[in-house]
Design a protein around this motif. Sequence first.
Motif, PDB file in Angstrom:
ATOM      1  N   TRP A 120      80.111  49.194  39.800  1.00  0.00           N
ATOM      2  CA  TRP A 120      78.589  48.473  40.420  1.00  0.00           C
ATOM      3  C   TRP A 120      78.814  49.139  41.045  1.00  0.00           C
ATOM      4  CZ3 TRP A 120      77.746  44.403  43.550  1.00  0.00           C
ATOM      5  CH2 TRP A 120      76.391  44.802  43.496  1.00  0.00           C
ATOM      6  N   VAL A 125      71.119  43.667  39.839  1.00  0.00           N
ATOM      7  CA  VAL A 125      71.649  43.239  38.174  1.00  0.00           C
ATOM      8  C   VAL A 125      71.537  41.859  38.133  1.00  0.00           C
ATOM      9  CG1 VAL A 125      73.623  43.648  38.893  1.00  0.00           C
ATOM     10  CG2 VAL A 125      73.072  44.222  36.175  1.00  0.00           C
ATOM     11  N   SER A 127      72.851  38.733  36.165  1.00  0.00           N
ATOM     12  CA  SER A 127      74.401  38.264  35.166  1.00  0.00           C
ATOM     13  C   SER A 127      73.413  38.098  33.253  1.00  0.00           C
ATOM     14  CB  SER A 127      74.610  36.970  35.182  1.00  0.00           C
ATOM     15  OG  SER A 127      73.999  36.350  35.909  1.00  0.00           O
ATOM     16  N   THR A 133      79.280  36.227  33.027  1.00  0.00           N
ATOM     17  CA  THR A 133      79.766  37.651  33.781  1.00  0.00           C
ATOM     18  C   THR A 133      80.090  37.805  35.124  1.00  0.00           C
ATOM     19  OG1 THR A 133      77.287  38.203  33.258  1.00  0.00           O
ATOM     20  CG2 THR A 133      77.794  38.995  34.620  1.00  0.00           C
ATOM     21  N   LEU A 135      81.626  40.096  38.934  1.00  0.00           N
ATOM     22  CA  LEU A 135      81.882  40.589  40.110  1.00  0.00           C
ATOM     23  C   LEU A 135      82.701  40.305  40.724  1.00  0.00           C
ATOM     24  CD1 LEU A 135      79.817  43.608  40.482  1.00  0.00           C
ATOM     25  CD2 LEU A 135      80.228  42.390  42.830  1.00  0.00           C
ATOM     26  N   VAL A 142      78.026  41.996  49.720  1.00  0.00           N
ATOM     27  CA  VAL A 142      77.520  41.891  48.049  1.00  0.00           C
ATOM     28  C   VAL A 142      76.972  40.287  48.346  1.00  0.00           C
ATOM     29  CG1 VAL A 142      78.754  41.029  45.153  1.00  0.00           C
ATOM     30  CG2 VAL A 142      79.135  42.801  47.317  1.00  0.00           C
ATOM     31  N   ALA A 144      75.358  37.491  45.445  1.00  0.00           N
ATOM     32  CA  ALA A 144      74.949  36.708  44.279  1.00  0.00           C
ATOM     33  C   ALA A 144      74.539  35.368  44.939  1.00  0.00           C
ATOM     34  CB  ALA A 144      75.908  36.392  43.783  1.00  0.00           C
ATOM     35  N   THR A 161      71.478  36.836  40.233  1.00  0.00           N
ATOM     36  CA  THR A 161      71.201  38.416  40.716  1.00  0.00           C
ATOM     37  C   THR A 161      72.378  38.906  41.788  1.00  0.00           C
ATOM     38  OG1 THR A 161      69.043  37.666  39.898  1.00  0.00           O
ATOM     39  CG2 THR A 161      69.628  39.701  40.951  1.00  0.00           C
ATOM     40  N   LEU A 162      72.765  39.805  41.476  1.00  0.00           N
ATOM     41  CA  LEU A 162      73.577  40.412  42.194  1.00  0.00           C
ATOM     42  C   LEU A 162      72.738  41.968  43.145  1.00  0.00           C
ATOM     43  CD1 LEU A 162      77.022  40.778  40.017  1.00  0.00           C
ATOM     44  CD2 LEU A 162      77.419  39.864  42.292  1.00  0.00           C
ATOM     45  N   LEU A 169      81.828  45.489  37.761  1.00  0.00           N
ATOM     46  CA  LEU A 169      80.815  44.262  37.287  1.00  0.00           C
ATOM     47  C   LEU A 169      81.585  44.169  35.392  1.00  0.00           C
ATOM     48  CD1 LEU A 169      78.611  43.036  36.934  1.00  0.00           C
ATOM     49  CD2 LEU A 169      77.532  44.861  36.334  1.00  0.00           C
ATOM     50  N   HIS A 171      81.867  41.690  31.979  1.00  0.00           N
ATOM     51  CA  HIS A 171      81.461  41.490  30.874  1.00  0.00           C
ATOM     52  C   HIS A 171      82.126  41.004  30.132  1.00  0.00           C
ATOM     53  CE1 HIS A 171      77.698  38.173  29.086  1.00  0.00           C
ATOM     54  NE2 HIS A 171      78.254  39.517  28.095  1.00  0.00           N
TER      55      HIS A 171
END
Length: 178
Positions: A120, A125, A127, A133, A135, A142, A144, A161-162, A169, A171
Motif C-alpha cells: 500500500w 483506502v 477498510s 482489515t 495495515l 500513516v 487511521a 480510513t487509511l 495492507l 484482509h
Amino acid sequence: MFEILTPAQFLTSPWRNGGGVTHEIAKAEQDGRWLWRLSVAEVASDGPFSHFPGMARILTVIEGAGMVLDTPDGPLAAQPLHPVGFSGETSVVGRLLNGQIRDLNVIYDPLRVRAEVRLWQGEAVQSHDRGMTGLFALSDGVHANGQTVPEGAMVLGHGFTLQGGQGLLLHLDQQSPT
C-alpha cells in the motif's frame, strides 16, 4: 472498531532452532484452532521453516535483501515487499540472500479464511466492512481515522480510513463452512 498495536505489545518468542525470533502481533482462534495469526519474524540465519499442517502462509520481506525459500517443488523468491504464498505443510528451507531479514507473516486456515496481502502506497483506502482489515506501517506518516500509526505498528479491525505513508495492507475474511 479498530486498534493500533505497537511493537511493545507484540508477544516475542525465540525460535527453538536459534535461527530467529517471532513477534506475534495478533491471532484469532475458533474451536481450539487458529483461524489466523499475524507476526513479524527476525530471521538471522538459514534454516528450516516450522510446519503448520492445514494452514497456508503469506510471507513478505519488510527489511533486508530477501531470501530464497527452497521447497520440494522448487525455489520461491521472497523479495522485499513482494508477498509470497505457500502451504504451511510444505517443507521449506530459507536461504538468506545478503544477511538477516525481517518479514511479516500471515498464517491462516484456507478452509475457513481467505487472506490477501498487498503493498500500500498511501492512497486513501477504506477498510472492508466484512472480515478483518490490517495495515502494517512500513513508514511514518500513516494515519487511521486521523490517528497516527507509528512505523512498525499494525492497525487492525474495520471502520477506518487509511491515508499517507507506506505499508502492507491485508484482509482476512472468514468463509462460511461448505
